[in-house]
Structures are given as structure tokens and as C-alpha cells.
Design a protein around this motif. Structure first.
Motif, PDB file in Angstrom:
ATOM      1  N   THR A 138      -0.387   5.047   1.377  1.00 46.93           N
ATOM      2  CA  THR A 138       0.288   6.275   1.800  1.00 46.93           C
ATOM      3  C   THR A 138       1.435   6.553   0.829  1.00 46.93           C
ATOM      4  N   ARG A 152       0.832  -1.214   0.000  1.00 46.42           N
ATOM      5  CA  ARG A 152       0.000   0.000   0.000  1.00 46.42           C
ATOM      6  C   ARG A 152       0.865   1.263   0.000  1.00 46.42           C
ATOM      7  N   GLY A 187      -5.848   2.153   2.321  1.00 46.81           N
ATOM      8  CA  GLY A 187      -4.691   2.175   3.203  1.00 46.81           C
ATOM      9  C   GLY A 187      -3.398   2.642   2.566  1.00 46.81           C
ATOM     10  N   TYR A 241      -6.790   6.371  -3.226  1.00 48.73           N
ATOM     11  CA  TYR A 241      -6.558   5.062  -2.624  1.00 48.73           C
ATOM     12  C   TYR A 241      -6.366   5.095  -1.113  1.00 48.73           C
ATOM     13  N   ALA A 242      -6.635   6.247  -0.495  1.00 45.18           N
ATOM     14  CA  ALA A 242      -6.498   6.337   0.966  1.00 45.18           C
ATOM     15  C   ALA A 242      -7.405   5.334   1.669  1.00 45.18           C
TER      16      ALA A 242
END
Length: 409
Positions: free
Chosen positions: A151, A119, A149, A145-146
Motif C-alpha cells: 500500500t 509492504r 499486499g 504490487y497490490a
């Protein structure tokens, strides 16, 4: 000649998300071969072709070299000798630098699949820092895509910080910036887009008016979250949760810019921040050449959002002025979007996200009351020209007085 599916289509299939757009890259072919097979050329800068039957875009594998400032400052080289790996290394993120052949076999030279599993949004190569638009793109992907999960990798954020400090962001055109900003605002978590831009120093370069809100306090009684910047992000979050259109999301982002102008000696109060903020909202609108409907709503919400919150207390004459400002008789949708923006503002406060907002239905009812005043009886009484306008105003004011009395009963 080999054809591969590349980029987002591969990424989203591996994530189990629906694939909408497919990008194709062609390795080992020349422009002449593509034309001979019936592909139609498009794009002047590099060789992209439309498939003779499907109409989808097919690009020849290419390399690129930095030759100037900004998003457009690149020289491209396409030839049959360019390999798939060479084409993929010029892409922004590892998760976008994977390819798939017609048998479904994956080519993943830069470990995009590993970063999908971890992720992480990670740059492919140091050449990432040559394109300032990538700062906005990565922040947009972070917003998209937060929820899964994802970052931004620390080393990628550092490159984004270097780009932000280099002056390259200032070379971005308004059109390219707006395209990324508008797409990011329509993602599921647009607040993440703003937060990532702030984390890498890009926000103070691109939209310093928003960056200036962070650290500015508001009265805790009305704003338990206190910080004006945090509040703005929360309002934007509510707009996304309630599936608001771009016009409303843009207005929510800019509605409190005036609070960044309040002298520290007056904190946490922000007297007349609605009017003070209008010149800032106008400046941001013009900087990104936002569409007219976005510009107009942002200015109106900036000026009148506190009227919306105080709707139940407004005198009928003030209510009428508000309705006139929005031209609710010819443009009812704009007033509806204003109401929604006000509701998002009210919900964008810590612990008050679920609180009811009776002002919304009250304002809708007021607009209906004013709109139901008929013109024909006044024409039959002989009113015309400016006198007709005044008579219509008097009748609408009567209707709003009756509406307010009924609502208060």
C-alpha cells in the motif's frame, strides 16, 4: 570507480521476482574515463553510457535540482565526487533506492528493505514532490504490487495530494503520461492504479471524466454494485483477470463516460449514455495521444457496447450495421476485441463475475456468416461499383437472417 546495480533489479531480487532490466550506476568516474574504457555515450540531458560488450546502460552518479515545471524541469550534476547515497536520495521510493555491488552487498541508506518487508511504498525524501510524474509512477507500483499486499504510505499519499493540488500535473506531457498509464493498465491490478489516483486527487486533474463517475448510481437490477465508478473499476479488473490486451483495457476504462453527464433528475437511468459519452472518450484519447488502435476501439466500444449485450435480440439489419461499423471483413481482430470488451463489461458487476455471456459466441457466429458471403457470384452476375456493394449487403442480410433463425431454432 565503483559500479553498482540499482533500483528495480535490486528490489525485485529481494522480492523473489524475476529480474528483467538492470540499471547500473557508476560512482567515482568522469565522462572521460567512461569513454576511455570504451563506453558509448547516449542521452543529451545527463551522462548515460552503453557498455561496450553488453549494451546495458550505465549512468554516472548524479544529483538533481528543481529548475522548472514538470517532469523535465531539473538540472543534473554528475561528477566523480557525487556519492552513491547522494545518487540514491534523488530516487522516488525507498524500495527503488537500494544498490548492490558485484559481491552482492546491499547499500540501503533509506531503509528500502524495511519498507519491502512492511509492504509500504514510501518516498525517499521531500524532493519527491518536485516531480509530478511520480504521482503516476507510485500509483503504477501500487497496481503492480497490490497482490503482494503493498500500500502507499500515508505520508507519501499526502505528498501526492499536494502535487495534485499544485497544478504541476498539468505540466506533464501527453507522451510521458500515456507511457505511465499504458504500463499501469497492463499490471495485474490496474484498478488499484485508478483508485490511488483518485485517493490523492490526481484522477480529477488528469481524467476528470472518470472521476465524475463515482457517486453516480445505476439501476440495481442490472448493476448490483450501483455506483458507476465502482463498475468501471470492476470491468477493468475483469479485463486484467482475463489477460486482455491494452486496447481492450483502455476501452473498458472509458466505455461508460457518458453516465457522468446524466442529470441527477434522471438517475439511476442513463438514456443514450453511449452517444453522449463519445465526445468525452474522444477528448481523453486526444489528451493522452493514445495510439490509434486504442482510440478507435474505445470509441466503438463506447458507442456499441449495449448492442453487444443485446446481440441475441438485434434484428438482422441492425446486426449487419454493427458488423459494417467494425469493418469485420478487413479487420476481424477489432471486432473480436469489441466482443471481449463487452464480455468484461457484463462480468464487471457485483456477484455476476462468473455468469456466462452467450452473446460472445453469437456475435462471432454472425461475423462468420456475413464474411462467408462470396463476392465472385455477384461479379459473374454483372454487378459492379455501388450496385455490387448493395447486392453484397443484401446477400449478407440474407445470411444473417438464416443465421438468426438457425440460432433461435
Amino acid at each position: 570507480m565503483q559500479i553498482y546495480k540499482v533500483g528495480g533489479a535490486v528490489r525485485d531480487r529481494l522480492l523473489g521476482k524475476p529480474v528483467t532490466d538492470i540499471d547500473w550506476v557508476v560512482v567515482g568516474a568522469s565522462t572521460e574515463e567512461m569513454l576511455a574504457k570504451g563506453y558509448r555515450p547516449v542521452g543529451a540531458d545527463f551522462p548515460v553510457f552503453l557498455h561496450p560488450k553488453s549494451g546495458e546502460e550505465y549512468a554516472l552518479a548524479r544529483t538533481e535540482r528543481k529548475s522548472g515545471r514538470g517532469y523535465g524541469g531539473f538540472t543534473f550534476h554528475a561528477s566523480p565526487e557525487v556519492t552513491l547515497e547522494e545518487d540514491l536520495i534523488r530516487r522516488d521510493l525507498t524500495i527503488n533506492a537500494m544498490a548492490e555491488d558485484d559481491h552482492g552487498r546491499l547499500t540501503d541508506p533509506y531503509h528500502g528493505q524495511r519498507d519491502l518487508e512492511a509492504r509500504l511504498l514510501r518516498h525517499v525524501s521531500p524532493a519527491f514532490a518536485e516531480d509530478p510524474l511520480r504521482v503516476l509512477r507510485v500509483a503504477r507500483f501500487a497496481a503492480r504490487y497490490a497482490g503482494l499486499g503493498f500500500t502507499v504510505a500515508p505520508e507519501t499519499l499526502e505528498l501526492m495530494r499536494q502535487l495534485s493540488e499544485s497544478g504541476e500535473l498539468e505540466a506533464l506531457t501527453a507522451e510521458r503520461s500515456w507511457k505511465e498509464i499504458s504500463r499501469a493498465l497492463m499490471e495485474d491490478q490496474p484498478r488499484v492504479f485508478i483508485q490511488v489516483l483518485r485517493d490523492c486527487g490526481a484522477l480529477k486533474v488528469l481524467i476528470p471524466e472518470i472521476d465524475a463517475l463515482f457517486g453516480v448510481p445505476q439501476p440495481e437490477a442490472h448493476h448490483p454494485e450501483i455506483d458507476s465508478g465502482v463498475h468501471t473499476l470492476s470491468v477493468l479488473e475483469q479485463a486484467a483477470l482475463h489477460k486482455q490486451p491494452l486496447t481492450v483495457r483502455w476501452a473498458c476504462l472509458l466505455h461508460d463516460l457518458g453516465k457522468g453527464l446524466t442529470p441527477e433528475s434522471q438517475w439511476p437511468r442513463h438514456i443514450a449514455h453511449e452517444h453522449k459519452g463519445l465526445r468525452l472518450i474522444k477528448a481523453v484519447n486526444e489528451r493522452f495521444k493514445a495510439p490509434r488502435d486504442c482510440q478507435e476501439l474505445a470509441l466503438l466500444v463506447g458507442e456499441y457496447h449495449t448492442h453487444g449485450h443485446r446481440a441475441l435480440e438485434l434484428k438482422p439489419s441492425t446486426l449487419l450495421e454493427l458488423l459494417q461499423s467494425f469493418d469485420v471483413y478487413r479487420r476481424p481482430q477489432r471486432f473480436e476485441e469489441f466482443i471481449n470488451a463487452c464480455e468484461m463489461d457484463a462480468r464487471g458487476r457485483k456477484g455476476l463475475e462468473q455468469r456466462s455471456y452467450p452473446q460472445a459466441d453469437y456475435l462471432r457466429g454472425a461475423a462468420t456468416a456475413a464474411r462467408t458471403v462470396a463476392v465472385q457470384p455477384l461479379l459473374e452476375q454483372g454487378f459492379k461499383g455501388p450496385e455490387l456493394g448493395e447486392a453484397l449487403k443484401r446477400e449478407r442480410l440474407k445470411a444473417l437472417k438464416a443465421y438468426k433463425e438457425a440460432a433461435s431454432a
